[in-house]
Enzyme design. Structure first.
Site, PDB file in Angstrom:
ATOM      1  N   ASP A  33     -18.946   6.301 -15.030  1.00 24.86           N
ATOM      2  CA  ASP A  33     -20.027   6.566 -14.717  1.00 24.86           C
ATOM      3  C   ASP A  33     -20.211   8.034 -15.628  1.00 24.86           C
ATOM      4  O   ASP A  33     -21.453   9.047 -14.866  1.00 24.86           O
ATOM      5  CB  ASP A  33     -20.832   6.221 -13.151  1.00 24.86           C
ATOM      6  CG  ASP A  33     -20.903   5.751 -12.975  1.00 24.86           C
ATOM      7  OD1 ASP A  33     -21.827   4.785 -13.984  1.00 24.86           O
ATOM      8  OD2 ASP A  33     -21.312   5.102 -12.137  1.00 24.86           O
ATOM      9  N   HIS A 135       4.858 -10.659   5.806  1.00 23.49           N
ATOM     10  CA  HIS A 135       4.367 -11.981   6.405  1.00 23.49           C
ATOM     11  C   HIS A 135       3.381 -11.873   7.427  1.00 23.49           C
ATOM     12  O   HIS A 135       3.005 -11.192   8.280  1.00 23.49           O
ATOM     13  CB  HIS A 135       5.450 -13.196   6.858  1.00 23.49           C
ATOM     14  CG  HIS A 135       6.164 -12.362   7.892  1.00 23.49           C
ATOM     15  ND1 HIS A 135       5.650 -12.596   9.713  1.00 23.49           N
ATOM     16  CD2 HIS A 135       7.253 -11.621   8.332  1.00 23.49           C
ATOM     17  CE1 HIS A 135       6.659 -12.199  10.354  1.00 23.49           C
ATOM     18  NE2 HIS A 135       7.242 -11.411   9.824  1.00 23.49           N
ATOM     19  N   HIS A 144      -6.323  -0.152   0.429  1.00 22.23           N
ATOM     20  CA  HIS A 144      -5.237   0.729  -0.234  1.00 22.23           C
ATOM     21  C   HIS A 144      -3.755   0.415  -0.205  1.00 22.23           C
ATOM     22  O   HIS A 144      -3.690   1.205   1.250  1.00 22.23           O
ATOM     23  CB  HIS A 144      -5.852   1.468  -1.119  1.00 22.23           C
ATOM     24  CG  HIS A 144      -4.739   2.810  -2.166  1.00 22.23           C
ATOM     25  ND1 HIS A 144      -4.983   3.381  -2.726  1.00 22.23           N
ATOM     26  CD2 HIS A 144      -3.506   2.170  -2.494  1.00 22.23           C
ATOM     27  CE1 HIS A 144      -3.976   3.821  -4.149  1.00 22.23           C
ATOM     28  NE2 HIS A 144      -3.416   3.220  -3.376  1.00 22.23           N
TER      29      HIS A 144
HETATM   30  C1  ACO Z   1      -1.049   6.854  -7.360  1.00 26.11           C
HETATM   31  C2  ACO Z   1      -1.736   7.318  -6.172  1.00 26.11           C
HETATM   32  O1  ACO Z   1      -1.786   8.651  -5.960  1.00 26.11           O
HETATM   33  S1  ACO Z   1      -2.359   6.971  -4.919  1.00 26.11           S
HETATM   34  C3  ACO Z   1      -2.422   8.255  -3.897  1.00 26.11           C
HETATM   35  C4  ACO Z   1      -1.338   8.221  -3.080  1.00 26.11           C
HETATM   36  N1  ACO Z   1      -1.947   9.586  -2.191  1.00 26.11           N
HETATM   37  C5  ACO Z   1      -1.758   9.283  -0.083  1.00 26.11           C
HETATM   38  O2  ACO Z   1      -1.610   8.317   0.144  1.00 26.11           O
HETATM   39  C6  ACO Z   1      -2.427  10.624  -0.169  1.00 26.11           C
HETATM   40  C7  ACO Z   1      -2.864  10.304   1.494  1.00 26.11           C
HETATM   41  N2  ACO Z   1      -3.262  11.755   2.886  1.00 26.11           N
HETATM   42  C8  ACO Z   1      -2.934  12.247   3.217  1.00 26.11           C
HETATM   43  O3  ACO Z   1      -1.752  12.209   4.271  1.00 26.11           O
HETATM   44  C9  ACO Z   1      -3.310  13.758   2.903  1.00 26.11           C
HETATM   45  O4  ACO Z   1      -2.490  14.764   4.043  1.00 26.11           O
HETATM   46  C10 ACO Z   1      -4.867  13.720   4.339  1.00 26.11           C
HETATM   47  C11 ACO Z   1      -5.549  12.471   5.060  1.00 26.11           C
HETATM   48  C12 ACO Z   1      -4.079  13.129   6.244  1.00 26.11           C
HETATM   49  C13 ACO Z   1      -5.464  14.547   4.799  1.00 26.11           C
HETATM   50  O5  ACO Z   1      -5.730  15.399   4.253  1.00 26.11           O
HETATM   51  P1  ACO Z   1      -6.965  17.070   4.367  1.00 26.11           P
HETATM   52  O6  ACO Z   1      -8.325  16.039   5.623  1.00 26.11           O
HETATM   53  O7  ACO Z   1      -7.236  16.831   3.420  1.00 26.11           O
HETATM   54  O8  ACO Z   1      -5.598  17.953   5.432  1.00 26.11           O
HETATM   55  P2  ACO Z   1      -5.489  18.849   4.726  1.00 26.11           P
HETATM   56  O9  ACO Z   1      -4.371  18.921   3.447  1.00 26.11           O
HETATM   57  O10 ACO Z   1      -6.080  20.016   4.481  1.00 26.11           O
HETATM   58  O11 ACO Z   1      -4.099  19.553   5.762  1.00 26.11           O
HETATM   59  C14 ACO Z   1      -4.266  19.772   7.643  1.00 26.11           C
HETATM   60  C15 ACO Z   1      -2.924  19.822   7.754  1.00 26.11           C
HETATM   61  O12 ACO Z   1      -2.858  18.558   7.986  1.00 26.11           O
HETATM   62  C16 ACO Z   1      -1.118  18.885   7.792  1.00 26.11           C
HETATM   63  N3  ACO Z   1      -0.747  17.384   6.817  1.00 26.11           N
HETATM   64  C17 ACO Z   1      -1.966  17.126   6.156  1.00 26.11           C
HETATM   65  N4  ACO Z   1      -1.293  15.657   5.537  1.00 26.11           N
HETATM   66  C18 ACO Z   1      -0.317  15.437   6.088  1.00 26.11           C
HETATM   67  C19 ACO Z   1       0.827  13.964   6.605  1.00 26.11           C
HETATM   68  N5  ACO Z   1       0.589  13.184   6.284  1.00 26.11           N
HETATM   69  N6  ACO Z   1       2.031  14.440   7.707  1.00 26.11           N
HETATM   70  C20 ACO Z   1       1.739  15.569   7.872  1.00 26.11           C
HETATM   71  N7  ACO Z   1       0.773  16.561   8.041  1.00 26.11           N
HETATM   72  C21 ACO Z   1       0.260  16.528   7.559  1.00 26.11           C
HETATM   73  C22 ACO Z   1      -1.201  19.941   6.886  1.00 26.11           C
HETATM   74  O13 ACO Z   1       0.331  19.992   6.384  1.00 26.11           O
HETATM   75  C23 ACO Z   1      -2.143  20.685   7.520  1.00 26.11           C
HETATM   76  O14 ACO Z   1      -1.134  22.095   8.422  1.00 26.11           O
HETATM   77  P3  ACO Z   1      -1.700  22.501   8.980  1.00 26.11           P
HETATM   78  O15 ACO Z   1      -2.831  23.216   9.141  1.00 26.11           O
HETATM   79  O16 ACO Z   1      -0.559  23.180  10.214  1.00 26.11           O
HETATM   80  O17 ACO Z   1      -1.626  23.331   7.829  1.00 26.11           O
END
Ligand code: ACO
Length: 206
Positions: A33, A135, A144
């Site tokens: 899109d 399993h 995902h």
């Molecule tokens: C092929 C591919 O690319 S597939 C994609 C794979 N990607 C993923 O799995 C991404 C999953 N997303 C995450 O883990 C993200 O960090 C989320 C959704 C948990 C949080 O995202 P946001 O809300 O944007 O959090 P943000 O990055 O602003 O961090 C906020 C706080 O949480 C902490 N935090 C964020 N993620 C994590 C985590 N996974 N574990 C521990 N702490 C975390 C940060 O360090 C920050 O701490 P602070 O306030 O003390 O500095």
């Protein structure tokens, strides 16, 4: 030559095209899109937006939605389902899928992923690189499991939930819908709908 229409001209779309070509599709054509004036996407043709796909799906042997956002992927799949478009799944030839596992339509299984016996992956699921689903797991629509994440046996995961990269879920748990499990989290208790869980052990994020 069988041609696959892929909705989603993005990094995830590139992975979809790669799996398609490695698994027997002759060519792919992209739809998206955004930036609809282009005629190419990477090595492939670009043919328009969602509406144009809905109007032309009959030209393609299969249709696949390669949009990483779980909610948008679900919405696009519903549009295609409504018009009986031939929604296919993409299975990387070097993934390991038990013959006793069940996959819905529009599922993507990326290289190195493992689906164990009697696991059940709902429509639009993404089982990403090197992840494992144990399993008897039940994953509802458009879940995902990100790269390198591990879901132990007998886990139920609600629709649109996301298991972040490198996360792990203990056996027998119930994870609600729209749950986001952060990078590297270790989930050792059930999760309510909509929760964001981070850390080891995983706790709700403030
Ligand atoms: C092929 C591919 O690319 S597939 C994609 C794979 N990607 C993923 O799995 C991404 C999953 N997303 C995450 O883990 C993200 O960090 C989320 C959704 C948990 C949080 O995202 P946001 O809300 O944007 O959090 P943000 O990055 O602003 O961090 C906020 C706080 O949480 C902490 N935090 C964020 N993620 C994590 C985590 N996974 N574990 C521990 N702490 C975390 C940060 O360090 C920050 O701490 P602070 O306030 O003390 O500095």
């Amino acid at each position: 030559m069988k041609t696959l229409a892929i909705l989603g001209a993005s990094g995830h779309g590139r992975v979809a095209a790669d799996i398609a070509l490695q698994s027997g599709w002759g060519d792919v054509v992209f739809f998206d899109d955004s930036d609809t004036n282009r005629t190419r996407f990477e090595h492939w043709s670009f043919a328009g937006n969602t509406t144009e796909l809905l109007n032309s799906f009959g030209h393609y042997a299969g249709v696949f939605v390669a949009i990483g956002n779980n909610k948008i992927r679900s919405e696009k799949l519903a549009l295609l389902r409504d018009i009986n478009a031939p929604i296919i799944s993409l299975i990387h030839p070097r993934s390991i899928i038990s013959p006793f596992a069940t996959l819905g339509s529009g599922v993507m299984v990326v290289g190195g992923a493992v689906l164990c016996a009697f696991s059940c992956i709902g429509d639009g699921g993404i089982i990403n690189s090197g992840s494992t689903v144990g399993h008897d797991c039940q994953l509802e629509e458009c879940v995902h499991v990100a790269p390198g994440a591990h879901v132990a046996g007998n886990v139920h995961i609600g629709r649109l939930s996301w298991v972040g990269i490198g996360a792990a879920i203990r056996q027998g748990l119930v994870i609600g819908s729209n749950v986001m499990i952060g990078v590297g989290a270790a989930v050792v208790s059930n999760a309510e709908d909509g929760q964001v869980l981070i850390g080891v052990p995983a706790k709700p994020k403030n």
